[in-house]
Design a protein around this motif. Sequence first.
Motif, PDB file in Angstrom:
ATOM      1  N   ALA A   1       0.778  -1.187  -0.175  1.00 47.98           N
ATOM      2  CA  ALA A   1       0.044   0.140   0.226  1.00 47.98           C
ATOM      3  C   ALA A   1       0.901   1.153  -0.020  1.00 47.98           C
ATOM      4  O   ALA A   1       0.487   2.221  -0.877  1.00 47.98           O
ATOM      5  CB  ALA A   1      -1.079  -0.181   1.292  1.00 47.98           C
ATOM      6  N   TRP A   2       1.984   1.219   0.941  1.00 47.12           N
ATOM      7  CA  TRP A   2       2.756   2.300   0.796  1.00 47.12           C
ATOM      8  C   TRP A   2       3.513   2.465  -0.516  1.00 47.12           C
ATOM      9  O   TRP A   2       3.655   3.850  -0.975  1.00 47.12           O
ATOM     10  CB  TRP A   2       3.875   2.325   2.031  1.00 47.12           C
ATOM     11  N   VAL A   3       3.906   1.622  -1.149  1.00 48.82           N
ATOM     12  CA  VAL A   3       4.539   1.555  -2.407  1.00 48.82           C
ATOM     13  C   VAL A   3       3.487   2.116  -3.427  1.00 48.82           C
ATOM     14  O   VAL A   3       4.003   3.129  -4.185  1.00 48.82           O
ATOM     15  CB  VAL A   3       5.410   0.128  -2.936  1.00 48.82           C
ATOM     16  N   ALA A   4       2.401   1.821  -3.415  1.00 46.72           N
ATOM     17  CA  ALA A   4       1.294   2.160  -4.302  1.00 46.72           C
ATOM     18  C   ALA A   4       1.243   3.645  -4.087  1.00 46.72           C
ATOM     19  O   ALA A   4       1.070   4.491  -5.140  1.00 46.72           O
ATOM     20  CB  ALA A   4       0.043   1.349  -4.132  1.00 46.72           C
ATOM     21  N   ALA A   5       1.018   4.114  -3.077  1.00 45.73           N
ATOM     22  CA  ALA A   5       0.820   5.433  -2.825  1.00 45.73           C
ATOM     23  C   ALA A   5       1.761   6.482  -3.224  1.00 45.73           C
ATOM     24  O   ALA A   5       1.856   7.309  -3.670  1.00 45.73           O
ATOM     25  CB  ALA A   5       0.483   5.852  -1.337  1.00 45.73           C
ATOM     26  N   ASP A   6       3.086   5.943  -2.669  1.00 49.65           N
ATOM     27  CA  ASP A   6       4.278   6.883  -3.208  1.00 49.65           C
ATOM     28  C   ASP A   6       4.546   6.738  -4.380  1.00 49.65           C
ATOM     29  O   ASP A   6       4.742   7.823  -5.424  1.00 49.65           O
ATOM     30  CB  ASP A   6       5.689   6.107  -2.421  1.00 49.65           C
ATOM     31  N   ALA A   7       4.423   5.616  -5.326  1.00 45.75           N
ATOM     32  CA  ALA A   7       4.643   5.558  -6.782  1.00 45.75           C
ATOM     33  C   ALA A   7       3.593   6.455  -7.442  1.00 45.75           C
ATOM     34  O   ALA A   7       3.835   7.383  -8.346  1.00 45.75           O
ATOM     35  CB  ALA A   7       4.600   4.195  -7.358  1.00 45.75           C
ATOM     36  N   ALA A   8       2.302   6.406  -7.060  1.00 50.57           N
ATOM     37  CA  ALA A   8       1.135   7.186  -7.682  1.00 50.57           C
ATOM     38  C   ALA A   8       1.411   8.625  -7.439  1.00 50.57           C
ATOM     39  O   ALA A   8       1.198   9.435  -8.335  1.00 50.57           O
ATOM     40  CB  ALA A   8      -0.051   6.771  -7.150  1.00 50.57           C
ATOM     41  N   LEU A   9       1.859   9.079  -6.168  1.00 52.13           N
ATOM     42  CA  LEU A   9       2.143  10.595  -5.809  1.00 52.13           C
ATOM     43  C   LEU A   9       3.185  11.052  -6.951  1.00 52.13           C
ATOM     44  O   LEU A   9       3.202  12.148  -7.148  1.00 52.13           O
ATOM     45  CB  LEU A   9       2.423  10.537  -4.414  1.00 52.13           C
ATOM     46  N   ARG A  10       4.155  10.158  -7.315  1.00 50.81           N
ATOM     47  CA  ARG A  10       5.073  10.516  -8.160  1.00 50.81           C
ATOM     48  C   ARG A  10       4.981  10.487  -9.717  1.00 50.81           C
ATOM     49  O   ARG A  10       5.581  10.864 -10.738  1.00 50.81           O
ATOM     50  CB  ARG A  10       6.499   9.780  -8.082  1.00 50.81           C
ATOM     51  N   GLY A  11       3.448  10.219  -9.964  1.00 51.04           N
ATOM     52  CA  GLY A  11       2.740  10.151 -11.191  1.00 51.04           C
ATOM     53  C   GLY A  11       3.258   8.928 -11.689  1.00 51.04           C
ATOM     54  O   GLY A  11       2.695   8.971 -13.407  1.00 51.04           O
ATOM     55  N   LEU A  12       3.457   7.801 -11.392  1.00 53.78           N
ATOM     56  CA  LEU A  12       3.518   6.265 -12.014  1.00 53.78           C
ATOM     57  C   LEU A  12       2.186   6.036 -12.199  1.00 53.78           C
ATOM     58  O   LEU A  12       1.199   6.251 -11.419  1.00 53.78           O
ATOM     59  CB  LEU A  12       4.485   5.656 -11.349  1.00 53.78           C
ATOM     60  N   SER A  13       1.960   5.051 -13.195  1.00 50.16           N
ATOM     61  CA  SER A  13       0.769   4.243 -13.310  1.00 50.16           C
ATOM     62  C   SER A  13       0.583   2.960 -12.381  1.00 50.16           C
ATOM     63  O   SER A  13       1.607   2.293 -12.618  1.00 50.16           O
ATOM     64  CB  SER A  13       0.286   4.183 -14.777  1.00 50.16           C
TER      65      SER A  13
ATOM     66  N   ASP B   1      -3.629   1.920  15.199  1.00 48.29           N
ATOM     67  CA  ASP B   1      -4.671   0.736  14.623  1.00 48.29           C
ATOM     68  C   ASP B   1      -4.044   0.276  13.310  1.00 48.29           C
ATOM     69  O   ASP B   1      -4.391   0.879  12.341  1.00 48.29           O
ATOM     70  CB  ASP B   1      -6.053   0.936  14.514  1.00 48.29           C
ATOM     71  N   ASP B   2      -3.180  -0.824  13.330  1.00 45.73           N
ATOM     72  CA  ASP B   2      -2.511  -1.199  11.970  1.00 45.73           C
ATOM     73  C   ASP B   2      -3.513  -1.444  10.830  1.00 45.73           C
ATOM     74  O   ASP B   2      -3.036  -0.999   9.625  1.00 45.73           O
ATOM     75  CB  ASP B   2      -1.440  -2.435  12.260  1.00 45.73           C
ATOM     76  N   ALA B   3      -4.545  -1.986  11.227  1.00 45.99           N
ATOM     77  CA  ALA B   3      -5.655  -2.244  10.016  1.00 45.99           C
ATOM     78  C   ALA B   3      -6.085  -0.847   9.252  1.00 45.99           C
ATOM     79  O   ALA B   3      -6.303  -0.506   8.233  1.00 45.99           O
ATOM     80  CB  ALA B   3      -6.575  -3.364  10.402  1.00 45.99           C
ATOM     81  N   ARG B   4      -6.459  -0.203  10.201  1.00 42.34           N
ATOM     82  CA  ARG B   4      -7.123   1.361  10.003  1.00 42.34           C
ATOM     83  C   ARG B   4      -5.985   2.056   9.164  1.00 42.34           C
ATOM     84  O   ARG B   4      -6.292   2.556   8.193  1.00 42.34           O
ATOM     85  CB  ARG B   4      -7.458   2.051  11.007  1.00 42.34           C
ATOM     86  N   LEU B   5      -4.556   2.049   9.903  1.00 38.00           N
ATOM     87  CA  LEU B   5      -3.457   2.512   9.018  1.00 38.00           C
ATOM     88  C   LEU B   5      -3.581   2.175   7.471  1.00 38.00           C
ATOM     89  O   LEU B   5      -3.191   2.950   6.668  1.00 38.00           O
ATOM     90  CB  LEU B   5      -2.373   2.599   9.967  1.00 38.00           C
ATOM     91  N   THR B   6      -3.390   1.123   7.441  1.00 38.38           N
ATOM     92  CA  THR B   6      -3.302   0.348   6.173  1.00 38.38           C
ATOM     93  C   THR B   6      -4.687   0.697   5.149  1.00 38.38           C
ATOM     94  O   THR B   6      -4.195   1.097   4.128  1.00 38.38           O
ATOM     95  CB  THR B   6      -3.576  -1.299   6.173  1.00 38.38           C
ATOM     96  N   LEU B   7      -5.506   0.939   5.677  1.00 41.03           N
ATOM     97  CA  LEU B   7      -6.766   1.225   4.985  1.00 41.03           C
ATOM     98  C   LEU B   7      -6.790   2.616   4.618  1.00 41.03           C
ATOM     99  O   LEU B   7      -7.136   3.138   3.334  1.00 41.03           O
ATOM    100  CB  LEU B   7      -8.068   1.201   5.675  1.00 41.03           C
ATOM    101  N   GLU B   8      -6.134   3.427   5.017  1.00 41.09           N
ATOM    102  CA  GLU B   8      -5.877   4.942   4.867  1.00 41.09           C
ATOM    103  C   GLU B   8      -4.824   5.131   3.960  1.00 41.09           C
ATOM    104  O   GLU B   8      -4.756   5.945   3.179  1.00 41.09           O
ATOM    105  CB  GLU B   8      -5.466   5.948   6.339  1.00 41.09           C
ATOM    106  N   VAL B   9      -3.624   4.230   3.911  1.00 42.93           N
ATOM    107  CA  VAL B   9      -2.723   4.231   2.932  1.00 42.93           C
ATOM    108  C   VAL B   9      -3.240   3.767   1.580  1.00 42.93           C
ATOM    109  O   VAL B   9      -2.892   4.582   0.511  1.00 42.93           O
ATOM    110  CB  VAL B   9      -1.490   3.471   3.392  1.00 42.93           C
ATOM    111  N   VAL B  10      -4.057   2.980   1.533  1.00 41.13           N
ATOM    112  CA  VAL B  10      -4.849   2.419   0.388  1.00 41.13           C
ATOM    113  C   VAL B  10      -5.608   3.660  -0.222  1.00 41.13           C
ATOM    114  O   VAL B  10      -5.558   3.805  -1.366  1.00 41.13           O
ATOM    115  CB  VAL B  10      -5.528   1.205   0.573  1.00 41.13           C
ATOM    116  N   ALA B  11      -6.515   4.398   0.727  1.00 42.34           N
ATOM    117  CA  ALA B  11      -7.417   5.296   0.372  1.00 42.34           C
ATOM    118  C   ALA B  11      -6.421   6.490  -0.356  1.00 42.34           C
ATOM    119  O   ALA B  11      -6.728   7.292  -1.426  1.00 42.34           O
ATOM    120  CB  ALA B  11      -7.886   6.020   1.488  1.00 42.34           C
TER     121      ALA B  11
END
Length: 370
Positions: free
Chosen positions: A4-16, A139-149
Amino acid sequence: IYGAWVAADAALRGLSVALVERTDWGAGTSSRSSKLIHGGLRYLRGLHLRLVRKSLAERRLLARLAPHQVRPLRFLFPADGTPAPLVAAGLTLYDLLAGRDQPVAPHARLEPAAAARRCPFLDGARGRPLFSYGDCATDDARLTLEVVAQALAAGAVAVNHATVRHLLASRAGVAGAAVACSLTGREVEVRARLTVLAAGPWSEGLLPGGGRRPWARYTKGVHLVMEPLPCAEALLLVARSDRRVFFVIPWYGASLVGTTDTDYRGDPDRVAVEEADVAYLLGELAAHAPGLGWGAGEIRGAFAGLRTLRHQPGRSPSSVSREWRLVEPRPGLLMPVGGKLTAARADAAAIVDRACRRTILPEAFLASSE
């Protein structure tokens, strides 16, 4: 949470970016941690200073970015079996490594009389000092959900209940994955120039060629959900049988007691809490806090998770380094090994840094079971 963190970081950098999860977000290891955002006081014993400093820097950053998810938590640490001056020195070093602008206050010492008033349920509370220090809980599960969002808001595609059947091969290496909907069975090919396999213990079954890889070692961690503590602080205790650190942490009107650390070689889908795990935690808790009177009757629930650690033969599970590293089993395929919940954001940034240094990527595929 690594995927989830990789997806968020990559998307913020403009990657597909496409992020897929075989069950639900945070259903694996990422929801079965000790729920802490911390430097890892116990890692000072092994002189893992770089890991502790990095994690404490992330604690500061995450507390600033997400104060609703990362909350300060005070810990009480009885000097049991360890000379008080040595405990004080370790906590002083912990404070120094944390640096300024931290979300928690420095450590403090309570003399035996004050310790007995604060925690009369502890064994020997009247005869030894008690130390107090700060870390953070989440709350690790809620944190994960926020990163996916966050990844979705940045433009990533994120789909759960989507199983990676196998990785796609090309002459150049890995070129994406075949993904099937767990509900309908419909399968599609997701082509990508880079695949990040952040599936923890489930990664092994997807690696080309199969078989256990020499860089991975799996250990099981068990937590018990028990009655609430009679104090507002958490406890850090050192097991008398094997000198492992374990915690008692306030958690939604109850307490988490854990964790264990034992090697696991079975199917990751079948990891479970066993009688020996429960006996170990209850026995150590009774030795340290007999005044609580907690036994099997006070257990409200339990859960087990798996850590994917670096392969270090000859070392006990607890002594294996939690340092993170990135391996490349095949060209076009990156896989994180090791790491901690606290450091996942920083490690994900390093993964995307590496991807961007290697090539300009119009798209990136990220597979996660965490």
